[in-house]
Design a protein around this motif. Structure first.
Motif, PDB file in Angstrom:
ATOM      1  N   GLU A 315      -8.410  -8.022   2.341  1.00 42.30           N
ATOM      2  CA  GLU A 315      -8.063  -8.047   0.921  1.00 42.30           C
ATOM      3  C   GLU A 315      -8.721  -6.848   0.252  1.00 42.30           C
ATOM      4  OE1 GLU A 315      -7.492 -11.560  -2.093  1.00 42.30           O
ATOM      5  OE2 GLU A 315      -9.618 -11.106  -1.880  1.00 42.30           O
ATOM      6  N   SER A 390      -1.096 -13.542   2.902  1.00 43.39           N
ATOM      7  CA  SER A 390      -0.578 -12.194   3.121  1.00 43.39           C
ATOM      8  C   SER A 390      -0.937 -11.695   4.518  1.00 43.39           C
ATOM      9  CB  SER A 390      -1.128 -11.226   2.073  1.00 43.39           C
ATOM     10  OG  SER A 390      -2.554 -11.218   2.103  1.00 43.39           O
ATOM     11  N   LYS A 409      -0.250  -9.130   9.464  1.00 39.18           N
ATOM     12  CA  LYS A 409       0.076  -9.064   8.043  1.00 39.18           C
ATOM     13  C   LYS A 409       1.507  -9.542   7.813  1.00 39.18           C
ATOM     14  CE  LYS A 409      -3.080  -5.236   7.078  1.00 39.18           C
ATOM     15  NZ  LYS A 409      -3.211  -3.851   6.563  1.00 39.18           N
ATOM     16  N   ASP A 411       4.541 -10.790   4.522  1.00 40.46           N
ATOM     17  CA  ASP A 411       4.895 -10.871   3.109  1.00 40.46           C
ATOM     18  C   ASP A 411       4.651 -12.299   2.630  1.00 40.46           C
ATOM     19  OD1 ASP A 411       5.730  -8.238   3.145  1.00 40.46           O
ATOM     20  OD2 ASP A 411       7.823  -8.755   3.582  1.00 40.46           O
ATOM     21  N   ASN A 412       4.217 -12.447   1.393  1.00 46.73           N
ATOM     22  CA  ASN A 412       4.001 -13.784   0.842  1.00 46.73           C
ATOM     23  C   ASN A 412       5.306 -14.561   0.802  1.00 46.73           C
ATOM     24  OD1 ASN A 412       1.740 -12.124  -1.065  1.00 46.73           O
ATOM     25  ND2 ASN A 412       1.079 -13.968  -0.043  1.00 46.73           N
TER      26      ASN A 412
END
Length: 490
Positions: A315, A390, A409, A411-412
């Motif tokens: 993050e 994420s 990783k 995408d939300n």
């Protein structure tokens, strides 16, 4: 600032969690069980460093300050950009700072992010080529926060000239990017270098770079400075050659080897991106890392951070701390960081005891290894809603225990409060290829069914439990050890 948390939230189940042994041949350095057989003096150096210890990255944050823009080398995977707030990769920053500005920013972050334990300089150029700004920044920060760990990241070309200065500034963590030990392979990665006032290309450039990098490793080892070597895995270029790199750096005393996937996208404007050089798949990266087991200790939790990254790994809060948001008169208050460390020490002891029980439970099983993914905001717990993730942390589990092996990783899924089926189908499911189960604190019935249709089981039965114990309970249960699992770990 989603990663700025109250000190007590790290231990409270059912509430918001923080955003967030020795080195094993099968896992990352600094196992979930803590120090293990690692010597005390080494453990003390890495136990709060999120990049050098997998265990520490659940609790502690790093910060990079972009004070070193000049570089002495060109890499085919690099394009140093500025003002790219939505791009997360090395060499990218939204603003460059003077050492004085950097010191102010560090104080502001330390006051708001009690997890902060490390200040690093990783560019956006090269920290040791731009050494004057690098060392002045550390001098300025040390006056304000003497307990902060310092580290630098460099390509190693100028590094031999500054070994003594690193030791004088109490910098005992250095990361060197080494992508080859065969200069012929280096010619495919480095168009040119700038050394001693002269520009070199081709094989001459690669030979000089290789010699300087090896000299750096030996000199750092002689000063008892811990070295992490970063290597970019470039399929068809150096992927299999990294086995030789691993052996060479181990022989010269490197503490960790971090094999990172090539980030290749034409939009980034890099040579590799524009010429179609692909990066490795998650499976290819794991396969190479598994082949490296038994060599230099591996780091598997790297997030390939920006040059101005702030916060927990995975993050970035850098946009919350741009210079226009920082008070020029800010004063450092150490109390929040002190209290946070007390909480973490208690949490660590509790978690280590839980992990030991999990390992005992798993030792009774005799089933194949499985890959699972976990949605987590930090603290080493299953504490994130599926739709808010994420990234997912990936673990491998079998009778030897639960091992962190990487992250993916995504995408939300939740966009504006609603689930996005296109994100699930086009991004999440492909990204989670090879994963058998996803552990989350909560998930809706629709995405749960859609994941099941793709062969992925969503597990929301262990919210806010430690990651290792949740995975161990599930693994024991599906392999006929339900009574043992529930009785030992609940």
């Amino acid at each position: 600032m989603s990663n700025i948390v109250s000190l007590q939230s790290i231990t409270k189940r059912g509430e918001a969690q923080p955003q967030a042994s020795g080195c094993s041949t099968k896992s990352s350095c600094g196992s979930s069980a803590g120090q293990g057989e690692m010597p005390e003096h080494v453990w003390n150096k890495i136990k709060d460093h999120p990049c050098y210890s997998e265990e520490a990255h659940h609790y502690f944050a790093r910060m990079h300050v972009a004070v070193a823009p000049a570089c002495n080398i060109q890499c085919n995977y690099c394009n140093r950009k500025y003002d790219c707030s939505n791009e997360s990769r090395p060499g990218v920053t939204s603003e460059r700072m003077t050492p004085e500005q950097a010191a102010l920013k560090v104080v502001a972050v330390a006051n708001k992010v009690p997890q902060l334990s490390v200040l690093g300089i990783a560019g956006p150029g090269d920290s040791m080529f731009d050494w004057r700004k690098t060392f002045e920044t550390f001098r300025q920060v040390e006056k304000r926060l003497p307990d902060l760990k310092f580290c630098v990241s460099t390509n190693g070309l100028a590094l031999p000239d500054h070994i003594d200065a690193l030791a004088d500034h109490n910098i005992d963590h250095v990361t060197v990017t080494i992508n080859m030990v065969d200069p012929e392979i280096g010619t495919l990665i480095y168009p040119w270098i700038y050394h001693n006032g002269k520009r070199y290309t081709g094989l001459d450039a690669s030979k000089i770079l290789h010699e300087r990098q090896m000299e750096s490793l030996e000199a750092l080892a002689s000063k008892n400075i811990l070295v992490k070597v970063n290597s970019v895995m470039i399929p068809g270029v150096n992927d299999q050659h990294l086995l030789e790199v691993n052996a060479a750096i181990k022989a010269r005393g490197a503490f960790l080897h971090n094999v990172m996937p090539l980030i290749s996208d034409a939009a980034h404007g890099t040579h590799f991106g524009l010429t179609g050089q692909r990066g490795p798949s998650a499976a290819e990266l794991k396969d190479l890392q598994d082949k490296l087991a038994g060599g230099a200790n591996l780091m598997r939790h790297c997030r390939q951070c920006r040059a101005d990254a702030v916060g927990m790994l995975g993050e970035d809060l850098s946009q919350d701390f741009t210079m226009d948001k920082i008070d020029a008169e800010v004063e450092y208050d150490p109390e929040a960081r002190r209290l946070y460390r007390e909480v973490v020490e208690r949490e660590r002891a509790d978690r280590q005891a839980a992990v030991a029980v999990a390992e005992d439970t798993l030792a009774a099983t005799a089933a194949p290894a499985r890959l699972v993914a976990v949605a987590t905001k930090g603290g080493g717990r299953v504490n994130q809603h599926f739709g808010h993730a994420s990234e997912f942390q990936v673990y491998e589990v079998d009778h030897d225990g639960v091992r962190f092996v990487g992250h993916r990783k995504v995408d939300n899924y939740c966009q504006g409060g609603w689930g996005d089926d296109d994100v699930l189908e086009d991004n999440l499911v492909p990204t989670l290829a090879g994963i058998e189960a996803v552990f989350v604190s909560k998930i809706g019935s629709c995405p749960k069914k859609d994941l099941a249709a793709a062969g992925i089981t969503a597990i929301d039965a262990y919210p806010f439990e430690y990651i290792e114990t949740a995975i161990a309970r599930w693994y024991a249960e599906i392999n006929g050890q339900a009574d043992v699992a529930l009785g030992s770990i609940a």
